[in-house]
Design a protein around this motif. Sequence first.
Motif, mmCIF file in Angstrom:
data_model
loop_
_atom_site.group_PDB
_atom_site.id
_atom_site.type_symbol
_atom_site.label_atom_id
_atom_site.label_comp_id
_atom_site.label_asym_id
_atom_site.label_seq_id
_atom_site.Cartn_x
_atom_site.Cartn_y
_atom_site.Cartn_z
ATOM 1 N N THR A 39 0.806 -1.225 0.000
ATOM 2 C CA THR A 39 0.000 0.000 0.000
ATOM 3 C C THR A 39 0.839 1.275 0.000
ATOM 4 O OG1 THR A 39 -0.147 -0.073 2.415
ATOM 5 C CG2 THR A 39 -1.939 -1.127 1.163
ATOM 6 N N ASP A 40 2.117 1.146 0.237
ATOM 7 C CA ASP A 40 3.003 2.315 0.275
ATOM 8 C C ASP A 40 3.285 2.783 -1.151
ATOM 9 O OD1 ASP A 40 4.937 4.242 0.586
ATOM 10 O OD2 ASP A 40 6.258 3.015 1.852
ATOM 11 N N ILE A 41 2.640 3.867 -1.545
ATOM 12 C CA ILE A 41 2.787 4.357 -2.920
ATOM 13 C C ILE A 41 4.104 5.104 -3.148
ATOM 14 C CG2 ILE A 41 0.302 4.432 -3.366
ATOM 15 C CD1 ILE A 41 0.491 7.499 -2.926
ATOM 16 N N THR A 42 4.885 5.293 -2.107
ATOM 17 C CA THR A 42 6.179 5.958 -2.279
ATOM 18 C C THR A 42 7.267 4.987 -2.756
ATOM 19 O OG1 THR A 42 6.863 5.634 0.029
ATOM 20 C CG2 THR A 42 5.626 7.656 -0.493
ATOM 21 N N ILE A 43 6.981 3.700 -2.712
ATOM 22 C CA ILE A 43 7.950 2.715 -3.194
ATOM 23 C C ILE A 43 7.902 2.711 -4.718
ATOM 24 C CG2 ILE A 43 8.610 0.276 -3.223
ATOM 25 C CD1 ILE A 43 7.313 -0.001 -0.472
ATOM 26 N N GLY A 44 9.048 2.962 -5.328
ATOM 27 C CA GLY A 44 9.138 3.065 -6.777
ATOM 28 C C GLY A 44 9.101 1.714 -7.472
ATOM 29 N N PRO A 45 8.985 1.735 -8.800
ATOM 30 C CA PRO A 45 8.840 0.498 -9.556
ATOM 31 C C PRO A 45 10.022 -0.465 -9.449
ATOM 32 C CG PRO A 45 8.897 2.410 -11.016
ATOM 33 C CD PRO A 45 8.880 2.920 -9.639
ATOM 34 N N VAL A 46 11.241 0.042 -9.432
ATOM 35 C CA VAL A 46 12.399 -0.849 -9.341
ATOM 36 C C VAL A 46 12.456 -1.489 -7.952
ATOM 37 C CG1 VAL A 46 14.919 -1.000 -9.462
ATOM 38 C CG2 VAL A 46 13.679 0.408 -11.121
ATOM 39 N N ILE A 63 19.836 -7.354 -11.613
ATOM 40 C CA ILE A 63 18.707 -6.832 -12.400
ATOM 41 C C ILE A 63 18.304 -5.462 -11.884
ATOM 42 C CG2 ILE A 63 16.263 -7.115 -12.958
ATOM 43 C CD1 ILE A 63 16.738 -10.168 -12.848
ATOM 44 N N THR A 64 18.008 -5.381 -10.604
ATOM 45 C CA THR A 64 17.500 -4.124 -10.057
ATOM 46 C C THR A 64 18.585 -3.044 -10.021
ATOM 47 O OG1 THR A 64 17.789 -4.999 -7.816
ATOM 48 C CG2 THR A 64 15.587 -5.154 -8.798
ATOM 49 N N ASP A 65 19.823 -3.430 -9.803
ATOM 50 C CA ASP A 65 20.904 -2.433 -9.820
ATOM 51 C C ASP A 65 21.088 -1.840 -11.211
ATOM 52 O OD1 ASP A 65 21.382 -2.672 -7.125
ATOM 53 O OD2 ASP A 65 23.218 -3.851 -7.340
ATOM 54 N N ILE A 66 21.032 -2.668 -12.231
ATOM 55 C CA ILE A 66 21.142 -2.158 -13.599
ATOM 56 C C ILE A 66 20.021 -1.160 -13.880
ATOM 57 C CG2 ILE A 66 20.874 -2.776 -16.050
ATOM 58 C CD1 ILE A 66 22.472 -5.369 -15.380
ATOM 59 N N LEU A 67 18.792 -1.535 -13.563
ATOM 60 C CA LEU A 67 17.652 -0.645 -13.813
ATOM 61 C C LEU A 67 17.776 0.648 -13.020
ATOM 62 C CD1 LEU A 67 14.744 -3.258 -13.817
ATOM 63 C CD2 LEU A 67 16.009 -2.336 -15.779
ATOM 64 N N LYS A 68 18.164 0.526 -11.764
ATOM 65 C CA LYS A 68 18.303 1.702 -10.894
ATOM 66 C C LYS A 68 19.384 2.645 -11.427
ATOM 67 C CE LYS A 68 20.351 1.056 -6.973
ATOM 68 N NZ LYS A 68 20.658 0.641 -5.605
ATOM 69 N N HIS A 69 20.520 2.098 -11.819
ATOM 70 C CA HIS A 69 21.621 2.952 -12.247
ATOM 71 C C HIS A 69 21.406 3.555 -13.634
ATOM 72 C CE1 HIS A 69 23.481 1.045 -8.748
ATOM 73 N NE2 HIS A 69 24.118 2.199 -8.666
ATOM 74 N N ILE A 70 20.658 2.879 -14.475
ATOM 75 C CA ILE A 70 20.249 3.512 -15.734
ATOM 76 C C ILE A 70 19.386 4.730 -15.416
ATOM 77 C CG2 ILE A 70 18.758 3.249 -17.766
ATOM 78 C CD1 ILE A 70 19.854 0.364 -18.007
ATOM 79 N N TYR A 91 27.168 6.280 -13.652
ATOM 80 C CA TYR A 91 28.280 5.994 -14.556
ATOM 81 C C TYR A 91 29.342 5.131 -13.877
ATOM 82 C CZ TYR A 91 26.592 8.940 -18.311
ATOM 83 O OH TYR A 91 25.847 9.455 -19.340
ATOM 84 N N LYS A 92 29.596 5.389 -12.605
ATOM 85 C CA LYS A 92 30.591 4.600 -11.879
ATOM 86 C C LYS A 92 30.166 3.137 -11.789
ATOM 87 C CE LYS A 92 33.236 4.407 -7.623
ATOM 88 N NZ LYS A 92 33.538 5.037 -6.350
ATOM 89 N N TYR A 93 28.891 2.885 -11.552
ATOM 90 C CA TYR A 93 28.388 1.515 -11.467
ATOM 91 C C TYR A 93 28.721 0.732 -12.735
ATOM 92 C CZ TYR A 93 25.248 -2.457 -11.420
ATOM 93 O OH TYR A 93 24.749 -3.740 -11.486
ATOM 94 N N PHE A 94 28.569 1.386 -13.885
ATOM 95 C CA PHE A 94 28.833 0.721 -15.162
ATOM 96 C C PHE A 94 30.292 0.852 -15.603
ATOM 97 C CE2 PHE A 94 24.222 1.677 -15.491
ATOM 98 C CZ PHE A 94 23.766 0.375 -15.608
ATOM 99 N N LYS A 95 31.117 1.453 -14.738
ATOM 100 C CA LYS A 95 32.552 1.653 -15.029
ATOM 101 C C LYS A 95 32.748 2.482 -16.300
ATOM 102 C CE LYS A 95 34.009 -2.595 -12.706
ATOM 103 N NZ LYS A 95 32.779 -3.090 -12.165
ATOM 104 N N LEU A 96 31.953 3.545 -16.409
ATOM 105 C CA LEU A 96 32.010 4.434 -17.558
ATOM 106 C C LEU A 96 32.489 5.819 -17.135
ATOM 107 C CD1 LEU A 96 28.597 3.423 -19.126
ATOM 108 C CD2 LEU A 96 30.872 2.883 -20.034
ATOM 109 N N LYS A 97 33.119 6.524 -18.051
ATOM 110 C CA LYS A 97 33.613 7.870 -17.780
ATOM 111 C C LYS A 97 32.484 8.886 -17.864
ATOM 112 C CE LYS A 97 38.391 7.594 -19.221
ATOM 113 N NZ LYS A 97 39.422 8.276 -19.974
ATOM 114 N N TYR A 98 32.612 9.895 -17.013
ATOM 115 C CA TYR A 98 31.720 11.051 -17.084
ATOM 116 C C TYR A 98 32.577 12.293 -16.943
ATOM 117 C CZ TYR A 98 27.908 14.266 -16.343
ATOM 118 O OH TYR A 98 27.027 15.301 -16.476
ATOM 119 N N PRO A 99 32.453 13.282 -17.806
ATOM 120 C CA PRO A 99 31.494 13.322 -18.898
ATOM 121 C C PRO A 99 31.803 12.281 -19.979
ATOM 122 C CG PRO A 99 32.898 15.269 -18.940
ATOM 123 C CD PRO A 99 33.284 14.483 -17.743
ATOM 124 N N VAL A 100 30.779 11.916 -20.680
ATOM 125 C CA VAL A 100 30.876 10.881 -21.699
ATOM 126 C C VAL A 100 31.790 11.364 -22.825
ATOM 127 C CG1 VAL A 100 29.577 9.521 -23.388
ATOM 128 C CG2 VAL A 100 28.588 10.015 -21.147
#
Length: 131
Positions: A39-46, A63-70, A91-100
């Motif tokens: 019933t807690d509507i503040t919980i997001g979809p992921v 699965i959920t970490d990928i979705l969350k970090h995207i 970006y750090k989660y995916f080991k990618l540089k920022y700025p892209v």
Amino acid sequence: MDFFKSAKNEEDYFHRIASLGQTARNINASILRKILAETDITIGPVALLDKFLTSIGKQNNEITDILKHIGYIRKGYPIHGDNIKDVLVGYKYFKLKYPVEGFENTWTILLNKYLLALKQLYEILASIYSG
């Protein structure tokens, strides 16, 4: 259609990220709330997906970490005015540089990670509901 297009430049890349971020979080939260009697509507979809997977004994943080970090990456400019803290975490989660720097390569990596999450989710659901 955006997933089948390349990201040759910054404009293409950010357009693709907007689509991917929206799609990655486009989980049917109302169905999950019903299944979980949540019933807690503040919980997001992921988070609901994570709770659902846990409830069926199939929790999968990847699965959920990928979705969350995207979603974190999507919070960047120009979509959300650059929530830099979350963007950097994404970006750090995916080991990618920022700025892209390499838009095409970064896009391909993120798209493949999303595909990995979908495949893993499919395997979990197929093992439970198609047997």
